[in-house]
Motif scaffolding. Structure first.
Motif, PDB file in Angstrom:
ATOM      1  N   UNK A 185      24.053 -12.106 -22.138  1.00 24.26           N
ATOM      2  CA  UNK A 185      25.414 -12.516 -21.833  1.00 24.26           C
ATOM      3  C   UNK A 185      25.525 -12.990 -20.395  1.00 24.26           C
ATOM      4  N   UNK A 186      26.601 -13.691 -20.108  1.00 23.64           N
ATOM      5  CA  UNK A 186      26.938 -14.094 -18.752  1.00 23.64           C
ATOM      6  C   UNK A 186      27.361 -12.856 -17.954  1.00 23.64           C
ATOM      7  N   UNK A 187      27.063 -12.833 -16.669  1.00 26.61           N
ATOM      8  CA  UNK A 187      27.397 -11.677 -15.830  1.00 26.61           C
ATOM      9  C   UNK A 187      28.881 -11.328 -15.883  1.00 26.61           C
ATOM     10  N   UNK A 188      29.743 -12.355 -15.940  1.00 31.32           N
ATOM     11  CA  UNK A 188      31.180 -12.063 -15.926  1.00 31.32           C
ATOM     12  C   UNK A 188      31.589 -11.296 -17.176  1.00 31.32           C
ATOM     13  N   UNK A 189      30.965 -11.582 -18.315  1.00 33.05           N
ATOM     14  CA  UNK A 189      31.270 -10.852 -19.540  1.00 33.05           C
ATOM     15  C   UNK A 189      30.828  -9.396 -19.407  1.00 33.05           C
ATOM     16  N   UNK A 190      29.645  -9.186 -18.839  1.00 33.70           N
ATOM     17  CA  UNK A 190      29.151  -7.816 -18.650  1.00 33.70           C
ATOM     18  C   UNK A 190      30.079  -7.028 -17.730  1.00 33.70           C
ATOM     19  N   UNK A 191      30.512  -7.644 -16.630  1.00 36.61           N
ATOM     20  CA  UNK A 191      31.419  -6.949 -15.713  1.00 36.61           C
ATOM     21  C   UNK A 191      32.785  -6.721 -16.356  1.00 36.61           C
ATOM     22  N   UNK A 192      33.223  -7.659 -17.178  1.00 33.48           N
ATOM     23  CA  UNK A 192      34.489  -7.489 -17.887  1.00 33.48           C
ATOM     24  C   UNK A 192      34.424  -6.281 -18.816  1.00 33.48           C
ATOM     25  N   UNK A 193      33.329  -6.137 -19.553  1.00 33.69           N
ATOM     26  CA  UNK A 193      33.186  -4.994 -20.454  1.00 33.69           C
ATOM     27  C   UNK A 193      33.053  -3.698 -19.671  1.00 33.69           C
ATOM     28  N   UNK A 194      32.363  -3.752 -18.522  1.00 33.49           N
ATOM     29  CA  UNK A 194      32.254  -2.550 -17.698  1.00 33.49           C
ATOM     30  C   UNK A 194      33.639  -2.055 -17.299  1.00 33.49           C
ATOM     31  N   UNK A 195      34.466  -2.959 -16.792  1.00 35.81           N
ATOM     32  CA  UNK A 195      35.793  -2.543 -16.348  1.00 35.81           C
ATOM     33  C   UNK A 195      36.667  -2.112 -17.515  1.00 35.81           C
ATOM     34  N   UNK A 196      36.607  -2.842 -18.615  1.00 43.56           N
ATOM     35  CA  UNK A 196      37.465  -2.491 -19.757  1.00 43.56           C
ATOM     36  C   UNK A 196      37.118  -1.126 -20.316  1.00 43.56           C
ATOM     37  N   UNK A 197      35.830  -0.754 -20.275  1.00 46.18           N
ATOM     38  CA  UNK A 197      35.395   0.497 -20.897  1.00 46.18           C
ATOM     39  C   UNK A 197      35.175   1.636 -19.904  1.00 46.18           C
ATOM     40  N   UNK A 198      35.010   1.318 -18.625  1.00 44.93           N
ATOM     41  CA  UNK A 198      34.651   2.363 -17.665  1.00 44.93           C
ATOM     42  C   UNK A 198      35.696   2.593 -16.571  1.00 44.93           C
ATOM     43  N   UNK A 199      36.570   1.619 -16.318  1.00 46.65           N
ATOM     44  CA  UNK A 199      37.550   1.774 -15.249  1.00 46.65           C
ATOM     45  C   UNK A 199      38.718   2.627 -15.732  1.00 46.65           C
TER      46      UNK A 199
END
Length: 392
Positions: A185-199
Motif C-alpha cells: 500500500x501507499x504510505x498515506x493509506x498505512x498511516x491513515x489506518x494506523x490513526x483510525x485504529x490506534x489513535x
C-alpha cells in the motif's frame, strides 16, 4: 431490540466483526451485534469460531450498566503479523499482533545513492533478518503488510519518491515467506489506518478525507473498511500552484509538496532534514520562528489548505483529518490551513458542513503504520486467507 441481519457471506460477516473490533479496540456483545447488524445468537456462533482460531479473545470486565454484559470482545494476541515500512531514511521490519503490540523491530539504513539495485539490496537484507527471527522462534505469520511511499496505479513505471521495484520485492517476499499473504500500500493509506485504529478518540467514524503531511503530502479517502474502494490514495501534494516555484521530487515545479513537505520545512527553518527528524515533535519548541519565517510558514499552510479544498470540491465529504507537522503548531498558525480550505469551498466550511481535525504526527513510529495495515488486511478478509487467495 435486535437489528435485522444483512444477507452477507460468512467471510463478509467475519470481516465486519473483525474490522469493527480493530477500529473500536473492543466491544461488549450487545453493541457489537448492533454494529454489525447480527442477532446475538448469530454473533455468538461466529465469535466461537473466531475465538477458536485465536483471532479474538473475551475477557471479563465490569458491566457498563447494572445487569449489563460483562464479556468484552477484543482482538486476540496469538496471531502474528509482519510489517515492512519504507521511509526516507531506512527500511523498517517488525512482527506484532492485531492490536498493535510489536514484538520485534529492525531498521536497515538506506544508502546515500538510491537506485533500484541499492534499494532492492536493503529489502533483501531486512527481509532476511525478518525471516531468520520468525524461523528461530517458530513464528507463523498470518499476514505481511508493506508500506511504500508514492505507491500508486503507475508504480509499475517507477516509484517517483524512492526507487524500488515492487514486483521484484513481491517475488522476494514470496521466496522467503512462501504461503504468507502479502499486501502493498501507499504510505498515506498505512498511516491513515494506523490513526483510525490506534489513535485514541480519533475524530471521525464515518467517511472522511485523511491528509498526511510528512516527507510527502498525500491523502486517503476513508470509508466503510469492508468495501473494496474503502482506502483510495489521493496525490493532492502534487497540485501545482506556481510553475516557477521550487522543484518537487515528482519532477514538476511549484507543487504544494515542494512548499509543505518535511524537506521543504527544514529548508525554511534553516536546518537539515536529518536534524529536523532527529528533533521529532520537539522542533516546534526548539527552533525559533522569526516573524518573517512564521509569515512564510502560514502562506505555505494556506497553500496546503487550497490543495485540500480543491480535493473536497472534486469529491465532497464532511470531515478532514490532518496528520503531520502542521498538527504541532498553535491554533493561530493552523488557521492558515482552514483559511485555504475556505477559499476553495463555495461558501466556506460552514456552508459545506466540513469538520476539520488535527491528529498527532505518526512520522518516526515505523513500522507501526505498516503493522496497522497488515491487521486491516487480515480483518477485512475475515481472517480466512487459508481458504482464499483473494488479494487484500
Amino acid at each position: 431490540m435486535e437489528m435485522p441481519e444483512q444477507p452477507r457471506s460468512r467471510r463478509q460477516t467475519r470481516a465486519a466483526i473483525l474490522t469493527h473490533l480493530l477500529q473500536s479496540g473492543g466491544s461488549f456483545r450487545p453493541p457489537l451485534a448492533r454494529a454489525v447488524r447480527l442477532s446475538e445468537a448469530s454473533l455468538s456462533r461466529i465469535l466461537f469460531d473466531l475465538k477458536a482460531e485465536g483471532l479474538i479473545a473475551e475477557v471479563r470486565r465490569p458491566a457498563p450498566y447494572v445487569g449489563g454484559p460483562t464479556g468484552l470482545v477484543s482482538l486476540g494476541s496469538s496471531v502474528a503479523l509482519a510489517a515492512v515500512e519504507l521511509t526516507g531514511q531506512w527500511l523498517s521490519v517488525g512482527v506484532g499482533g492485531l492490536s498493535g503490540e510489536l514484538h520485534y523491530t529492525e531498521r536497515v539504513p538506506l544508502p546515500v545513492k538510491l537506485n533500484l539495485g541499492s534499494v532492492s539490496h536493503v529489502f533483501r537484507e531486512a527481509l532476511a533478518l525478518l525471516r531468520d527471527w520468525t524461523r528461530q522462534r517458530r513464528v507463523r505469520l498470518a499476514q505481511i503488510g508493506v508500506s511504500v511511499p508514492g505507491l500508486g496505479r503507475l508504480s509499475e513505471f517507477g516509484n517517483p519518491i524512492i526507487p524500488c521495484d515492487v514486483g521484484h520485492i513481491s517475488d522476494m517476499l514470496g521466496e522467503m515467506f512462501a504461503g504468507v499473504p502479502v499486501a502493498f500500500t501507499n504510505s498515506v493509506v498505512a498511516h491513515a489506518k494506523f490513526h483510525r485504529c490506534r489513535t485514541e478518540n480519533y475524530p471521525f467514524s464515518g467517511a472522511h478525507l485523511f491528509v498526511f503531511v510528512g516527507q510527502g503530502v498525500a491523502g486517503a479517502w476513508m470509508d466503510d473498511p469492508v468495501e473494496d474502494d474503502a482506502l483510495q490514495p489521493v496525490e493532492l501534494g502534487h497540485m501545482v500552484f506556481a510553475a516557477d516555484g521550487p522543484r518537487c521530487r515528482c519532477g514538476h515545479h511549484g507543487c504544494v509538496e515542494a512548499y509543505t513537505s518535511l524537506p521543504a520545512l527544514a529548508e525554511l527553518l534553516g536546518v537539515t532534514e536529518a536534524d529536523l527528524l532527529r528533533l521529532g515533535n520537539e522542533w516546534v519548541t526548539t527552533i525559533p520562528l522569526p516573524p518573517r519565517v512564521r509569515q512564510e510558514l502560514r502562506e505555505r499552510l494556506f497553500r496546503l489548505g487550497l490543495a485540500i479544498g480543491n480535493t473536497l470540491n472534486v469529491k465532497p465529504c464532511r470531515g478532514v483529518a490532518i496528520s503531520g507537522w502542521p498538527s504541532l503548531l498553535s491554533e493561530d498558525d493552523r488557521r492558515a490551513v482552514v483559511d485555504g480550505i475556505d477559499a476553495c469551498l463555495l461558501g466556506g466550511r460552514t456552508l459545506a458542513q466540513v469538520s476539520l481535525a488535527f491528529v498527532p504526527p505518526s512520522t518516526g513510529n515505523d513500522p507501526q503504520a505498516a503493522l496497522a495495515f497488515a491487521a486491516f488486511c487480515l480483518a477485512r478478509c475475515g481472517g480466512m486467507h487459508a481458504a482464499s487467495t483473494e488479494a487484500a
